[in-house]
Scaffold this active site. Sequence first.
Site, PDB file in Angstrom:
ATOM      1  CG  HIS A   1      -0.389   0.157   2.527  1.00 50.02           C
ATOM      2  ND1 HIS A   1      -0.155  -0.910   3.370  1.00 50.02           N
ATOM      3  CD2 HIS A   1      -0.003   1.254   3.206  1.00 50.02           C
ATOM      4  CE1 HIS A   1       0.355  -0.471   4.507  1.00 50.02           C
ATOM      5  NE2 HIS A   1       0.458   0.845   4.426  1.00 50.02           N
TER       6      HIS A   1
ATOM      7  CG  ASP B   1       0.058  -4.231   2.472  1.00 48.10           C
ATOM      8  OD1 ASP B   1      -0.179  -3.666   1.393  1.00 48.10           O
ATOM      9  OD2 ASP B   1       0.417  -3.613   3.496  1.00 48.10           O
TER      10      ASP B   1
ATOM     11  CB  SER C   1       2.703   1.876   6.235  1.00 44.51           C
ATOM     12  OG  SER C   1       1.411   2.136   6.706  1.00 44.51           O
TER      13      SER C   1
END
Length: 544
Positions: free
Chosen positions: A252, A309, A386
């Site tokens: 992402h 991811d 992240s």
Amino acid sequence: MKSIFTFIMLIAFGAGFAQVSNEGTPKSWSRNSNEIAPIVMKGFDLAATQREDAVNDLKKDRPYRFGHQYLVDYHLANSGKWETLENGDRIWRIRFYSEGAKTMNFLFSDFYMPEGATLYLYNNDKSDLLGAYDSSQNNERRILGTWLVNGDDIWLEYYEPKAMRGQGKLEIFKVVHGYRTGEDFARSTQGLGDSANCHYDVDCTMGTIDTQKNVVKKSVAMMVVGGSGFCTGALINNTSNNGTPYFLSANHCYQDPQTQEISDTGFWAFRFDWISPSPSCASFTNSPNGPYHQTASGATMKARRQQTDFLLVEIDVNLPESWDLVWAGWSRLTAAPAYTFGIHHPSGDIMKVSLDNNPPSAQTISGMNVWQINQWDKGVTEPGSSGSPLFDPQGRIIGQLYGGTSFCNGFVPNSGSDIYGRFGVSWDAGISASSRLKEWLDPANTNAMTLDALGGVAGIEDVALNNEISIYPNPSNGVFAVSMDNITSLKYEVYNVLGQSVQRGELTSANNTVNLTTSQNGIYILKLTDEAANKTVTRKIVKE
């Protein structure tokens, strides 16, 4: 032999591929160069941007937006000022002002540095300097994204030797106004009971994980993605142990934080070793800034997959020996480890560590294969974390951060959970090399289930491999002892800096020394192989 030779070449000559570490000074600083009026950026709706951030900051499944992008078109022929020096060399300077910016950074749609040319970025009071960017940053696509310079009044200065006149190319197509920092985020949330005071700087004492943490922190970097967003990731080792700069983060993070479109990894930038010299450990104390500007620009996409991811890129430039980096190991075992820890840059802040003393649970959530941290015992994560690595007790990566609900409740974590894409599923669940890890991280097809850290260009010679192998003394006068706890025998081979084998043999508990007393002084590579366990480790040794 090729992989060992490549690794040795990095060790012997890595310092020649200098990246951006604030070295040298711009030519104009020693001259009475004329002032230049700045190009004034037109401004943007900061209040509207902040309202969007207030919603997006509750989500960890996207990059942490720190800046606003301006589309521009400035290059060496249509803007800035040229100055010819007495010897025929030239400098070109351009200046940008964006009122209220905390930082500014720049994206070049055409970037080429001829031999001997340099590019520096600095603020108007010369308190922050970035550079030099030079020919080592050139790439086939001729693009570049810079790191951040503090302030709202920023100069770019290009130096071109007389012999290279007219060969350089600089075309700025984005100027990024950085409107917030990690410290701003912490202060802005205090009124909501989310003070961010429960974070632990990475150098805080954490108990059981300290030995491994202090090694693998050297693999972690903060990333600028899409020009105006922050994520985290880590260098990751491959079974050839050859120092290929593969970097693991989250899929992402491939999203441009302003346009929501796919971002170009060629413009990404990476900052390693941003660590506070005086750590704050879940307290009101602010973390002093780290001393290093170890940044590299540009990467090439290798593989990514939404269901876990993960995103794997290869950094486009060589990483210097002097940075003392580590390529983290990994594990694709299916059993949950006894405990885990994460290292990350929350909200673009200085490097932090989080610890969970319990096993993670393997889950499938909305089609995602993840490890779930049910609640952190120390520290939490935030947007900007992240893509950051989750490590097992041996310091091996088992996943990267996708999202979650953890946050600080005063000086302690809340009861929220975090989820990490599972490395073991990312390994071979994809349908091709572009959607899985195994072709990149196991190029020799060894089918290894685990791999330990590579000490990087400068090495981590005295850090044990699984607390089993260490080398001492190092440097030495030529006799190196190899500790062999719980290992019956090791095959070894020594290479010089030309990649030539100079000695090989077998080590046992009764005969555990490598003797190079008849060899010339210098740097050597010692390759140790535990054939019974199918493990190989490579270390730099120095005879003096």
